[in-house]
Design a protein around this motif. Sequence first.
Motif, mmCIF file in Angstrom:
data_model
loop_
_atom_site.group_PDB
_atom_site.id
_atom_site.type_symbol
_atom_site.label_atom_id
_atom_site.label_comp_id
_atom_site.label_asym_id
_atom_site.label_seq_id
_atom_site.Cartn_x
_atom_site.Cartn_y
_atom_site.Cartn_z
ATOM 1 N N GLU A 262 19.008 1.746 4.198
ATOM 2 C CA GLU A 262 17.666 2.104 3.748
ATOM 3 C C GLU A 262 17.388 1.560 2.355
ATOM 4 O OE1 GLU A 262 16.126 6.179 5.876
ATOM 5 O OE2 GLU A 262 17.297 6.376 4.025
ATOM 6 N N ALA A 263 16.115 1.265 2.097
ATOM 7 C CA ALA A 263 15.673 0.811 0.777
ATOM 8 C C ALA A 263 14.545 1.718 0.295
ATOM 9 C CB ALA A 263 15.186 -0.633 0.836
ATOM 10 N N ASN A 264 14.539 1.994 -0.986
ATOM 11 C CA ASN A 264 13.440 2.738 -1.607
ATOM 12 C C ASN A 264 12.385 1.746 -2.091
ATOM 13 O OD1 ASN A 264 15.051 5.199 -1.491
ATOM 14 N ND2 ASN A 264 16.189 4.360 -3.230
ATOM 15 N N TYR A 265 11.136 2.009 -1.790
ATOM 16 C CA TYR A 265 10.069 1.166 -2.334
ATOM 17 C C TYR A 265 9.169 1.999 -3.248
ATOM 18 C CZ TYR A 265 7.003 3.165 1.281
ATOM 19 O OH TYR A 265 6.293 4.017 2.071
ATOM 20 N N SER A 266 8.578 1.332 -4.236
ATOM 21 C CA SER A 266 7.669 1.995 -5.171
ATOM 22 C C SER A 266 6.690 0.973 -5.714
ATOM 23 C CB SER A 266 8.445 2.647 -6.332
ATOM 24 O OG SER A 266 9.143 1.662 -7.084
ATOM 25 N N GLY A 267 5.572 1.463 -6.202
ATOM 26 C CA GLY A 267 4.555 0.573 -6.760
ATOM 27 C C GLY A 267 3.471 1.350 -7.464
ATOM 28 N N LYS A 268 2.535 0.635 -8.019
ATOM 29 C CA LYS A 268 1.390 1.215 -8.721
ATOM 30 C C LYS A 268 0.115 0.876 -7.964
ATOM 31 C CE LYS A 268 3.775 2.567 -12.419
ATOM 32 N NZ LYS A 268 3.907 3.989 -12.831
ATOM 33 N N ILE A 269 -0.902 1.752 -8.094
ATOM 34 C CA ILE A 269 -2.216 1.427 -7.535
ATOM 35 C C ILE A 269 -3.285 1.590 -8.609
ATOM 36 C CG2 ILE A 269 -1.579 2.050 -5.180
ATOM 37 C CD1 ILE A 269 -3.254 4.615 -5.549
ATOM 38 N N ILE A 270 -4.221 0.656 -8.633
ATOM 39 C CA ILE A 270 -5.346 0.662 -9.565
ATOM 40 C C ILE A 270 -6.618 0.482 -8.750
ATOM 41 C CG2 ILE A 270 -6.424 -0.497 -11.533
ATOM 42 C CD1 ILE A 270 -3.653 -1.462 -12.368
ATOM 43 N N ALA A 271 -7.628 1.278 -9.038
ATOM 44 C CA ALA A 271 -8.889 1.201 -8.292
ATOM 45 C C ALA A 271 -9.519 -0.180 -8.434
ATOM 46 C CB ALA A 271 -9.861 2.267 -8.781
ATOM 47 N N ASN A 272 -10.014 -0.711 -7.326
ATOM 48 C CA ASN A 272 -10.700 -2.001 -7.375
ATOM 49 C C ASN A 272 -11.936 -1.943 -8.268
ATOM 50 O OD1 ASN A 272 -8.808 -2.967 -5.598
ATOM 51 N ND2 ASN A 272 -10.151 -2.915 -3.798
ATOM 52 N N ASN A 273 -12.663 -0.830 -8.205
ATOM 53 C CA ASN A 273 -13.849 -0.625 -9.044
ATOM 54 C C ASN A 273 -13.851 0.823 -9.519
ATOM 55 O OD1 ASN A 273 -15.705 -3.179 -8.724
ATOM 56 N ND2 ASN A 273 -14.933 -2.722 -6.682
ATOM 57 N N ARG A 274 -13.936 1.009 -10.822
ATOM 58 C CA ARG A 274 -13.888 2.362 -11.378
ATOM 59 C C ARG A 274 -15.276 2.977 -11.535
ATOM 60 N NH1 ARG A 274 -8.925 2.363 -15.791
ATOM 61 N NH2 ARG A 274 -7.392 1.378 -14.415
ATOM 62 N N TRP A 275 -16.326 2.182 -11.407
ATOM 63 C CA TRP A 275 -17.695 2.682 -11.530
ATOM 64 C C TRP A 275 -18.349 2.744 -10.160
ATOM 65 C CZ3 TRP A 275 -20.107 4.611 -15.797
ATOM 66 C CH2 TRP A 275 -19.550 4.322 -17.055
ATOM 67 N N ASN A 276 -19.241 3.707 -9.979
ATOM 68 C CA ASN A 276 -20.136 3.717 -8.835
ATOM 69 C C ASN A 276 -21.452 4.383 -9.234
ATOM 70 O OD1 ASN A 276 -19.381 6.459 -8.879
ATOM 71 N ND2 ASN A 276 -19.457 6.625 -6.659
ATOM 72 N N PHE A 277 -22.429 4.335 -8.354
ATOM 73 C CA PHE A 277 -23.723 4.971 -8.595
ATOM 74 C C PHE A 277 -23.709 6.377 -8.007
ATOM 75 C CE2 PHE A 277 -24.793 0.463 -8.779
ATOM 76 C CZ PHE A 277 -25.587 0.414 -9.914
#
Length: 311
Positions: A262-277
Amino acid sequence: LLSFFNLPLNAQQQGFGYMKNKQLISFSGIENANKINVSPIVDILPVFGKKARKKGSDLSLPFGIGIYSIYYDQEYMASNLRLTSDSTSITARADTVYQNTSAYEWRVQLRPNLWVLPFLNVYGIFGYTKGAISPDLVVPYIVIENIPVIDSIIIDTTFEIHDKIEYLGPTYGFGATFSMGFNYLFFMADYNYSVTNPEDIDENLHNHFFSPKIGIFLGNKKSRTFGAFWIGAMYISNDQSFSGKMKVEDITPELVYLFGEEANYSGKIIANNRWNFVVGASLVIKNHHHIILEGGFIERKQISLGYDFRF
């Protein structure tokens, strides 16, 4: 109520602050607002509030307790994907990832609040947050690192990660709302910061919300109830991380002797767009009861529902 929040649905305001010469827009045109004789339980707050009321300005009642809920769903970009093993120091990284990553959150919060100035409301945040991160990744190759003597090699293999990482935990924080207006127009800007301590994720989640809005008052001077409608934008910063386990054979059988089963995976996520109407509306009944509904669209789908009792 739970099924209602499963729709693909943050109300911030606790009143409308300092209003000079308040007016309402009705079917008969623009008319002066009816003065509702509701006295605050104390005159100490907001500061300068007593003087402003004597001059005929409309102010929200100083204290409030509200309950708010928000659901939002948006697309994210995953990065810094790494693979590790519990049995060896050898690691791997993915420099290129093709993806369709998304996440959602549902928050329920209790917000005690007060107007410290006629145009400035401050509040606390206490509640719970439920969410899920869904990495949907295709990795064309990986770079194996920390190999003795060789140091690193590139393995040209394609594998996929499809997962749903759910979390639930308490949320706490604080915020402030600036709000004032003239005649039938008002401007409002809200900022809040909160921290969620999820039970199933090692790291705390830090969230920043900022929302400027402009709106109008609607109603009739003969009624003790009036409404408001606004449009604006919302900024949400809530970068997160994800992690999980996968079988090394699903990557490539050649790695089993390096990583184990088995392998452990990890990562980061960042919103594609932080603004909306956002668009929203509220109903104010006898200056004590505030009911708020707000929806967001373009780049992030969200809906909020709130109730605030003022005294």
